[in-house]
Design a protein around this motif. Sequence first.
Motif, mmCIF file in Angstrom:
data_model
loop_
_atom_site.group_PDB
_atom_site.id
_atom_site.type_symbol
_atom_site.label_atom_id
_atom_site.label_comp_id
_atom_site.label_asym_id
_atom_site.label_seq_id
_atom_site.Cartn_x
_atom_site.Cartn_y
_atom_site.Cartn_z
ATOM 1 N N THR A 1 1.234 -0.681 -0.004
ATOM 2 C CA THR A 1 0.104 0.044 0.109
ATOM 3 C C THR A 1 1.053 1.159 0.695
ATOM 4 O O THR A 1 1.419 1.484 1.051
ATOM 5 N N GLN A 2 0.802 1.975 -1.462
ATOM 6 C CA GLN A 2 1.548 3.516 -1.502
ATOM 7 C C GLN A 2 1.131 4.084 -0.863
ATOM 8 O O GLN A 2 -0.189 4.645 -0.936
ATOM 9 N N GLY A 3 2.258 5.164 0.151
ATOM 10 C CA GLY A 3 1.950 6.156 0.235
ATOM 11 C C GLY A 3 2.636 7.198 0.539
ATOM 12 O O GLY A 3 3.606 7.083 -0.929
ATOM 13 N N ALA B 1 3.574 13.200 9.055
ATOM 14 C CA ALA B 1 2.959 13.205 8.397
ATOM 15 C C ALA B 1 2.986 11.819 7.508
ATOM 16 O O ALA B 1 2.253 10.778 7.010
ATOM 17 N N THR B 2 4.387 11.291 7.764
ATOM 18 C CA THR B 2 4.792 10.006 7.809
ATOM 19 C C THR B 2 4.058 8.734 8.706
ATOM 20 O O THR B 2 3.153 7.699 8.304
ATOM 21 N N ALA B 3 3.825 9.117 9.413
ATOM 22 C CA ALA B 3 3.077 8.177 10.528
ATOM 23 C C ALA B 3 2.212 8.551 10.845
ATOM 24 O O ALA B 3 1.426 6.995 10.763
ATOM 25 N N GLY C 1 -1.995 2.392 7.191
ATOM 26 C CA GLY C 1 -2.320 1.272 6.316
ATOM 27 C C GLY C 1 -0.904 1.542 5.448
ATOM 28 O O GLY C 1 -0.734 0.564 4.790
ATOM 29 N N ALA C 2 -0.164 2.498 5.541
ATOM 30 C CA ALA C 2 1.047 2.493 3.871
ATOM 31 C C ALA C 2 2.243 1.496 4.390
ATOM 32 O O ALA C 2 2.180 1.189 5.185
ATOM 33 N N THR C 3 2.600 1.275 3.352
ATOM 34 C CA THR C 3 3.295 -0.498 3.696
ATOM 35 C C THR C 3 4.719 0.455 3.009
ATOM 36 O O THR C 3 6.093 0.207 3.055
ATOM 37 N N ILE D 1 9.166 -0.414 6.159
ATOM 38 C CA ILE D 1 8.676 0.772 5.427
ATOM 39 C C ILE D 1 9.482 0.602 4.270
ATOM 40 O O ILE D 1 10.300 1.033 4.325
ATOM 41 N N GLY D 2 8.909 0.544 3.445
ATOM 42 C CA GLY D 2 9.905 0.737 1.557
ATOM 43 C C GLY D 2 9.715 2.201 1.647
ATOM 44 O O GLY D 2 8.527 2.887 1.385
ATOM 45 N N PHE D 3 11.137 3.046 2.156
ATOM 46 C CA PHE D 3 10.810 4.422 1.572
ATOM 47 C C PHE D 3 11.661 4.987 -0.150
ATOM 48 O O PHE D 3 12.725 4.186 0.110
#
Length: 119
Positions: A2-4, A52-54, A60-62, A95-97
């Motif tokens: 799930t992309q944020g 914002a990232t938190a 649900g962003a992965t 988390i993939g950044f």
Amino acid sequence: MTQGIVLLAHGSRDDRWREPIEAVAERVCKNEPNARVACAYMELATPDLPTATAALIAGGATAVRVVPLFLGMGKHAREDLPHQLEALRQRWPDIGFSLARIVGEEPELVDLLARIAVK
């Protein structure tokens, strides 16, 4: 996955300054209804990048893509942002950044600005 998406801008004490940044977020959500988007600011405005990232991760962003909405490669983009991104990776190792290029370096934006200049 799930992309944020974090749209990261400089920030200002003037609330009106945020309007175009938030308009970009709204357009992303309109174009991609399933997109999870947050705005963040380096200084003078909230939320900051970690906050914002938190919020995206809590939603649900992965994976999180940081998109710097800067016209040029200034100190924030060149020095501050890499340090902040590394801190995010350490805080959330699962988390993939990813980091997009500075928008001012994107050929599409350069072309658009040139067209606007000669209107």
